[in-house]
Design a protein around this motif. Sequence first.
Motif, short mmCIF file in Angstrom:
data_model
loop_
_atom_site.label_atom_id
_atom_site.label_comp_id
_atom_site.label_asym_id
_atom_site.label_seq_id
_atom_site.Cartn_x
_atom_site.Cartn_y
_atom_site.Cartn_z
N GLN A 253 -4.68 -5.67 -0.75
CA GLN A 253 -5.79 -6.61 -0.64
C GLN A 253 -6.67 -6.54 -1.89
O GLN A 253 -6.82 -5.47 -2.49
CB GLN A 253 -6.63 -6.30 0.60
CG GLN A 253 -5.85 -6.33 1.90
CD GLN A 253 -5.30 -7.72 2.21
OE1 GLN A 253 -5.99 -8.72 2.02
NE2 GLN A 253 -4.06 -7.76 2.66
N CYS B 260 -7.69 3.37 2.69
CA CYS B 260 -6.50 3.90 2.00
C CYS B 260 -6.80 4.15 0.53
O CYS B 260 -6.38 5.15 -0.04
CB CYS B 260 -5.32 2.94 2.15
SG CYS B 260 -4.52 3.00 3.77
N ARG B 261 -7.55 3.24 -0.10
CA ARG B 261 -7.95 3.42 -1.49
C ARG B 261 -8.76 4.72 -1.66
O ARG B 261 -8.49 5.50 -2.56
CB ARG B 261 -8.77 2.23 -1.97
CG ARG B 261 -9.22 2.35 -3.43
CD ARG B 261 -10.35 1.41 -3.75
NE ARG B 261 -11.51 1.74 -2.93
CZ ARG B 261 -12.40 0.84 -2.53
NH1 ARG B 261 -12.28 -0.42 -2.87
NH2 ARG B 261 -13.44 1.19 -1.78
N CYS C 52 0.84 -1.19 0.00
CA CYS C 52 0.00 0.00 0.00
C CYS C 52 0.88 1.25 0.00
O CYS C 52 1.80 1.36 0.82
CB CYS C 52 -0.89 -0.02 1.23
SG CYS C 52 -1.92 1.45 1.43
N CYS D 298 -4.07 -1.42 1.11
CA CYS D 298 -4.24 -2.42 2.17
C CYS D 298 -5.69 -2.50 2.65
O CYS D 298 -6.08 -3.52 3.23
CB CYS D 298 -3.31 -2.12 3.34
SG CYS D 298 -3.66 -0.58 4.21
N ASN D 299 -6.48 -1.46 2.42
CA ASN D 299 -7.88 -1.48 2.82
C ASN D 299 -8.65 -0.41 2.04
O ASN D 299 -8.03 0.47 1.42
CB ASN D 299 -8.03 -1.27 4.33
CG ASN D 299 -7.50 0.07 4.79
OD1 ASN D 299 -7.93 1.12 4.32
ND2 ASN D 299 -6.56 0.05 5.72
N PRO D 300 -9.97 -0.49 2.01
CA PRO D 300 -10.75 0.49 1.26
C PRO D 300 -10.54 1.93 1.73
O PRO D 300 -10.64 2.87 0.94
CB PRO D 300 -12.20 0.04 1.47
CG PRO D 300 -12.09 -1.43 1.71
CD PRO D 300 -10.82 -1.58 2.50
N LYS E 183 1.67 -1.67 4.04
CA LYS E 183 1.17 -3.03 4.28
C LYS E 183 0.85 -3.71 2.95
O LYS E 183 0.65 -3.05 1.94
CB LYS E 183 -0.08 -2.98 5.15
CG LYS E 183 0.18 -2.44 6.55
CD LYS E 183 -1.12 -2.37 7.33
CE LYS E 183 -0.88 -1.76 8.70
NZ LYS E 183 -2.14 -1.59 9.44
N ASP F 190 -9.82 -6.49 -2.18
CA ASP F 190 -11.01 -5.64 -2.06
C ASP F 190 -10.67 -4.15 -2.04
O ASP F 190 -11.53 -3.31 -1.81
CB ASP F 190 -11.83 -6.00 -0.82
CG ASP F 190 -11.12 -5.65 0.48
OD1 ASP F 190 -9.89 -5.40 0.47
OD2 ASP F 190 -11.80 -5.63 1.52
N SER F 191 -9.40 -3.82 -2.30
CA SER F 191 -8.95 -2.43 -2.19
C SER F 191 -8.11 -2.01 -3.39
O SER F 191 -7.01 -1.49 -3.26
CB SER F 191 -8.14 -2.27 -0.90
OG SER F 191 -8.90 -2.67 0.21
#
Length: 64
Positions: free
Chosen positions: A36, A55-56, A28, A51-53, A33, A38-39
């Motif tokens: 993923q 951050c996206r 990310c 790493c996660n939505p 990290k 989903d991100s």
Amino acid sequence: MPTTEVIAGSGKSASGPLDLAHAVNDCCPWSGKPIQADSLALYQGEVVGFCNPGCRDKFAIAAA
């Protein structure tokens, strides 16, 4: 689950789900990290992973 996310200003849209295997990065850009499935986001024609939505979404705002 893969996402179909488009970053504002990219001039491109995804024709289907984005694929983790096509991401140009492994970590990310915000947290460092691992990314993923989903991100994912499409930016200037490239799949970028996060790493996660959260951050996206932060990236989408910064890139707009």
